[in-house]
Design a protein around this motif. Sequence first.
Motif, PDB file in Angstrom:
ATOM      1  N   ILE A 121       0.840  -1.203   0.000  1.00 13.08           N
ATOM      2  CA  ILE A 121       0.000   0.000   0.000  1.00 13.08           C
ATOM      3  C   ILE A 121       0.872   1.248   0.000  1.00 13.08           C
ATOM      4  O   ILE A 121       0.607   2.211  -0.728  1.00 13.08           O
ATOM      5  N   GLU A 122       1.945   1.237   0.798  1.00 12.64           N
ATOM      6  CA  GLU A 122       2.838   2.387   0.846  1.00 12.64           C
ATOM      7  C   GLU A 122       3.572   2.554  -0.488  1.00 12.64           C
ATOM      8  O   GLU A 122       3.752   3.686  -0.971  1.00 12.64           O
ATOM      9  N   GLU A 123       3.987   1.452  -1.090  1.00 13.25           N
ATOM     10  CA  GLU A 123       4.664   1.520  -2.391  1.00 13.25           C
ATOM     11  C   GLU A 123       3.734   2.103  -3.453  1.00 13.25           C
ATOM     12  O   GLU A 123       4.138   2.942  -4.264  1.00 13.25           O
ATOM     13  N   ARG A 124       2.493   1.671  -3.447  1.00 13.67           N
ATOM     14  CA  ARG A 124       1.525   2.185  -4.422  1.00 13.67           C
ATOM     15  C   ARG A 124       1.203   3.651  -4.142  1.00 13.67           C
ATOM     16  O   ARG A 124       1.092   4.453  -5.069  1.00 13.67           O
ATOM     17  N   ARG A 125       1.041   4.011  -2.876  1.00 14.11           N
ATOM     18  CA  ARG A 125       0.769   5.418  -2.535  1.00 14.11           C
ATOM     19  C   ARG A 125       1.864   6.324  -3.067  1.00 14.11           C
ATOM     20  O   ARG A 125       1.593   7.377  -3.650  1.00 14.11           O
ATOM     21  N   SER A 126       3.112   5.933  -2.862  1.00 13.59           N
ATOM     22  CA  SER A 126       4.233   6.732  -3.344  1.00 13.59           C
ATOM     23  C   SER A 126       4.208   6.847  -4.863  1.00 13.59           C
ATOM     24  O   SER A 126       4.449   7.931  -5.420  1.00 13.59           O
ATOM     25  N   GLY A 127       3.914   5.734  -5.549  1.00 13.57           N
ATOM     26  CA  GLY A 127       3.846   5.762  -7.016  1.00 13.57           C
ATOM     27  C   GLY A 127       2.729   6.649  -7.533  1.00 13.57           C
ATOM     28  O   GLY A 127       2.904   7.379  -8.519  1.00 13.57           O
ATOM     29  N   LEU A 128       1.567   6.612  -6.874  1.00 12.75           N
ATOM     30  CA  LEU A 128       0.437   7.456  -7.283  1.00 12.75           C
ATOM     31  C   LEU A 128       0.751   8.929  -7.052  1.00 12.75           C
ATOM     32  O   LEU A 128       0.365   9.789  -7.854  1.00 12.75           O
ATOM     33  N   GLU A 129       1.456   9.233  -5.970  1.00  9.74           N
ATOM     34  CA  GLU A 129       1.821  10.624  -5.683  1.00  9.74           C
ATOM     35  C   GLU A 129       2.782  11.156  -6.746  1.00  9.74           C
ATOM     36  O   GLU A 129       2.643  12.293  -7.209  1.00  9.74           O
ATOM     37  N   GLN A 130       3.740  10.347  -7.152  1.00  7.60           N
ATOM     38  CA  GLN A 130       4.655  10.771  -8.209  1.00  7.60           C
ATOM     39  C   GLN A 130       3.906  10.981  -9.521  1.00  7.60           C
ATOM     40  O   GLN A 130       4.153  11.945 -10.249  1.00  7.60           O
ATOM     41  N   PHE A 131       2.980  10.079  -9.828  1.00  6.41           N
ATOM     42  CA  PHE A 131       2.203  10.159 -11.062  1.00  6.41           C
ATOM     43  C   PHE A 131       1.409  11.455 -11.133  1.00  6.41           C
ATOM     44  O   PHE A 131       1.486  12.202 -12.118  1.00  6.41           O
ATOM     45  N   ILE A 132       0.636  11.761 -10.088  1.00  6.59           N
ATOM     46  CA  ILE A 132      -0.260  12.913 -10.154  1.00  6.59           C
ATOM     47  C   ILE A 132       0.517  14.219 -10.123  1.00  6.59           C
ATOM     48  O   ILE A 132       0.102  15.216 -10.728  1.00  6.59           O
ATOM     49  N   ASN A 133       1.680  14.251  -9.466  1.00  4.43           N
ATOM     50  CA  ASN A 133       2.490  15.473  -9.476  1.00  4.43           C
ATOM     51  C   ASN A 133       3.089  15.729 -10.851  1.00  4.43           C
ATOM     52  O   ASN A 133       3.174  16.886 -11.290  1.00  4.43           O
ATOM     53  N   LYS A 134       3.501  14.678 -11.540  1.00  4.68           N
ATOM     54  CA  LYS A 134       4.020  14.849 -12.896  1.00  4.68           C
ATOM     55  C   LYS A 134       2.925  15.351 -13.826  1.00  4.68           C
ATOM     56  O   LYS A 134       3.147  16.237 -14.646  1.00  4.68           O
ATOM     57  N   ILE A 135       1.729  14.773 -13.706  1.00  2.68           N
ATOM     58  CA  ILE A 135       0.608  15.164 -14.568  1.00  2.68           C
ATOM     59  C   ILE A 135       0.211  16.615 -14.295  1.00  2.68           C
ATOM     60  O   ILE A 135       0.107  17.434 -15.211  1.00  2.68           O
ATOM     61  N   ALA A 136      -0.041  16.935 -13.030  1.00  7.65           N
ATOM     62  CA  ALA A 136      -0.549  18.264 -12.683  1.00  7.65           C
ATOM     63  C   ALA A 136       0.467  19.358 -12.959  1.00  7.65           C
ATOM     64  O   ALA A 136       0.096  20.516 -13.137  1.00  7.65           O
ATOM     65  N   GLY A 137       1.735  19.007 -13.002  1.00  7.22           N
ATOM     66  CA  GLY A 137       2.750  20.004 -13.280  1.00  7.22           C
ATOM     67  C   GLY A 137       2.934  20.311 -14.747  1.00  7.22           C
ATOM     68  O   GLY A 137       3.669  21.243 -15.104  1.00  7.22           O
ATOM     69  N   HIS A 138       2.255  19.566 -15.622  1.00  7.92           N
ATOM     70  CA  HIS A 138       2.394  19.784 -17.069  1.00  7.92           C
ATOM     71  C   HIS A 138       1.440  20.889 -17.518  1.00  7.92           C
ATOM     72  O   HIS A 138       0.234  20.816 -17.266  1.00  7.92           O
ATOM     73  N   PRO A 139       1.928  21.934 -18.185  1.00  5.51           N
ATOM     74  CA  PRO A 139       1.052  23.055 -18.576  1.00  5.51           C
ATOM     75  C   PRO A 139      -0.132  22.639 -19.436  1.00  5.51           C
ATOM     76  O   PRO A 139      -1.226  23.196 -19.290  1.00  5.51           O
ATOM     77  N   LEU A 140       0.048  21.672 -20.337  1.00  3.91           N
ATOM     78  CA  LEU A 140      -1.071  21.252 -21.182  1.00  3.91           C
ATOM     79  C   LEU A 140      -2.098  20.472 -20.379  1.00  3.91           C
ATOM     80  O   LEU A 140      -3.303  20.633 -20.585  1.00  3.91           O
ATOM     81  N   ALA A 141      -1.643  19.625 -19.472  1.00  5.93           N
ATOM     82  CA  ALA A 141      -2.581  18.856 -18.646  1.00  5.93           C
ATOM     83  C   ALA A 141      -3.396  19.766 -17.744  1.00  5.93           C
ATOM     84  O   ALA A 141      -4.555  19.471 -17.436  1.00  5.93           O
ATOM     85  N   GLN A 142      -2.825  20.886 -17.321  1.00  2.21           N
ATOM     86  CA  GLN A 142      -3.542  21.813 -16.452  1.00  2.21           C
ATOM     87  C   GLN A 142      -4.755  22.425 -17.122  1.00  2.21           C
ATOM     88  O   GLN A 142      -5.638  22.954 -16.447  1.00  2.21           O
ATOM     89  N   ASN A 143      -4.832  22.357 -18.438  1.00  2.00           N
ATOM     90  CA  ASN A 143      -5.988  22.892 -19.163  1.00  2.00           C
ATOM     91  C   ASN A 143      -7.108  21.877 -19.322  1.00  2.00           C
ATOM     92  O   ASN A 143      -8.178  22.222 -19.828  1.00  2.00           O
ATOM     93  N   GLU A 144      -6.871  20.630 -18.945  1.00  2.00           N
ATOM     94  CA  GLU A 144      -7.856  19.576 -19.166  1.00  2.00           C
ATOM     95  C   GLU A 144      -8.874  19.522 -18.030  1.00  2.00           C
ATOM     96  O   GLU A 144      -8.519  19.498 -16.855  1.00  2.00           O
ATOM     97  N   ARG A 145     -10.134  19.488 -18.411  1.00  2.00           N
ATOM     98  CA  ARG A 145     -11.218  19.478 -17.418  1.00  2.00           C
ATOM     99  C   ARG A 145     -11.178  18.244 -16.529  1.00  2.00           C
ATOM    100  O   ARG A 145     -11.511  18.296 -15.343  1.00  2.00           O
ATOM    101  N   CYS A 146     -10.738  17.109 -17.092  1.00  2.00           N
ATOM    102  CA  CYS A 146     -10.708  15.868 -16.307  1.00  2.00           C
ATOM    103  C   CYS A 146      -9.739  15.984 -15.131  1.00  2.00           C
ATOM    104  O   CYS A 146     -10.006  15.451 -14.049  1.00  2.00           O
ATOM    105  N   LEU A 147      -8.624  16.693 -15.314  1.00  2.00           N
ATOM    106  CA  LEU A 147      -7.672  16.869 -14.216  1.00  2.00           C
ATOM    107  C   LEU A 147      -8.282  17.724 -13.114  1.00  2.00           C
ATOM    108  O   LEU A 147      -8.132  17.417 -11.923  1.00  2.00           O
ATOM    109  N   HIS A 148      -8.979  18.790 -13.487  1.00  2.00           N
ATOM    110  CA  HIS A 148      -9.620  19.650 -12.493  1.00  2.00           C
ATOM    111  C   HIS A 148     -10.673  18.873 -11.711  1.00  2.00           C
ATOM    112  O   HIS A 148     -10.798  19.027 -10.498  1.00  2.00           O
ATOM    113  N   MET A 149     -11.430  18.032 -12.403  1.00  2.00           N
ATOM    114  CA  MET A 149     -12.452  17.242 -11.730  1.00  2.00           C
ATOM    115  C   MET A 149     -11.802  16.246 -10.769  1.00  2.00           C
ATOM    116  O   MET A 149     -12.257  16.067  -9.637  1.00  2.00           O
TER     117      MET A 149
END
Length: 214
Positions: A121-149
């Motif tokens: 569970i801890e290994e997966r939590r860490s992986g999910l945190e890295q994933f969402i930070n990479k996504i949310a930090g991308h300027p193009l992804a920040q424009n997508e409604r699905c990310l905001h939701m």
Amino acid sequence: MQPDKMSEPAVADTRRLNSKPQDLTDAYGPPSNFLEIDVFDPQVVGVGRQRYTIYKVRMRTNLPIFKLKDSCVTRRYSDFEWLKKELERDSKIVVPPLPGKALKRQLPFRSDEGLFEDSFIEERRSGLEQFINKIAGHPLAQNERCLHMFLQEAEIDRNYIPGKAGIFFHSSMMTSLVLHLLQKDGCTFFIFLATHQKLLFCCQDVIMMTTSPK
């Protein structure tokens, strides 16, 4: 005979640049732009074969593209999968991989807790945190409604209409805006509409009304 100046070795200018003294606001104030996302507090819910793990996802930012500057939602692994698929379908960014589904851990008659082992569970939590930070930090992804939701809505609407995040006007506000811009500079506004198809569809009734012969 004077020596050739071109043959003289260059001497680096090692003088220190004059820098502005740093005050307390610069040293300890918040950064000009920041985006922090934590995936934390994993909890196993349900019983038997219906068990799954949920995580809290908290975002703190001062970026103007996000409506809420401090938000916290509850998500499970399948919600992260949904976000990844939506971004791959509608955006032009390369979406990083999620931590694996760990199919071997889902086999029956294991001697451990499988998917619900604390270390996993801890290994997966860490992986999910890295994933969402990479996504949310991308300027193009920040424009997508699905990310905001995903980051800011309590519930994910799987039947939402994909599109870009932005400012949504009340119909009366939109009408006033269209009328004002048409009266001010109709040609420029029509060029703008031609490059923003969704706005064109929103405004077509107003445009027909203002351009029809009396």
